[in-house]
Design an enzyme around this catalytic site. Structure first.
Site: not given
Length: 255
Positions: A175, A188
């Site tokens: 990401s 995350y």
């Protein structure tokens, strides 16, 4: 900050679309026909989309996720597609990235399916939102296990086989948050940063052994949701066997 972040995510989406368009028009590129491709998180979302693209391209797809039922549904859907080229029935391999002790055996089982694994796509993952102070250590450990320790443990077993067979390709789906952290995403972002660092090191170590390592950054939500809709529309236009040397060659060609 959020505006900048969404802008970056949107730019990533545009770049991906442009690359897909360019490769789709090209008659050259690496073929993945007859290659063995292991995809985690293959029962839905991006993982399922990857499975369809590689299936259409004539690859030997191994579908993995926690849910056997969802994998069965994905496999059945793929086999109903009208693909003019030669295809192989998908193999189902349930696994749980959080169960670290089982992953070495799962890697061995994946290799035994077709005698090798040429491409590993580490797509499965877990998202989480919460402030730094509200995010417990247990949550950090869970997210880190699924998004970092799980993928690298599975990769180690697969890569050993790749080296023995003269090469392969590991694709880690990451990401933008693997490079740039934002509020409420500490667990995350930390896991994705760790995966990025590991991938960079692995790429350097494997360069002489014929194993390529790619990290693909996905844009954040809600940009990712809109991009998924665009990609779905984009892929539907190619149905009928015209994708054999397109998107899979992107994954096998990037370094």
């Amino acid at each position: 900050m959020l505006t900048v972040y969404l802008a970056v995510g949107g730019l990533v989406g545009v770049v991906i679309l442009l690359m897909l368009s360019r490769i789709a028009r090209s008659t050259h590129g690496t073929t993945v026909q007859d290659k063995v491709v292991l995809i985690t998180g293959a029962s839905s979302g991006l993982g399922e989309a990857c499975a369809e693209v590689f299936f259409r391209a004539g690859a030997k797809v191994i579908l993995s996720s926690r849910s056997s039922e969802k994998l069965e549904a994905t496999s059945k859907r793929l086999q109903t597609l009208n693909v003019p080229e030669v295809t192989y029935s998908p193999v189902i391999l349930p696994l749980d990235l959080e169960d670290l002790d089982s992953l070495s055996d799962k890697a061995e089982q994946a290799v035994q399916c077709h005698g090798r694994v040429d491409i590993l796509i580490n797509n499965a993952g877990l998202g989480y939102r919460g402030t730094c102070l509200d995010t417990t250590t247990a949550v950090h450990q869970k997210v880190m296990n699924i998004n970092y320790f799980g993928p690298i443990t599975l990769s180690r077993g697969i890569i050993q086989n790749m080296v023995q067979n003269g090469g392969g390709h590991v694709v880690n789906i990451s990401s933008v948050q693997g490079r740039m952290a934002i509020p409420h995403r500490s667990a995350y972002a930390a896991a994705k940063h760790a995966l990025q660092a590991y991938s960079d090191t692995l790429r350097a170590e494997m360069a002489s052994k014929g194993v390529n390592v790619t990290v693909l950054w996905t844009p954040p939500q809600p940009v990712a949701w809109h991009l998924t809709r665009l990609l779905t529309r984009f892929f539907k236009q190619w149905r009928g066997g015209t994708m054999n040397s397109s998107w899979p060659s992107l994954l096998t060609g990037l370094q």
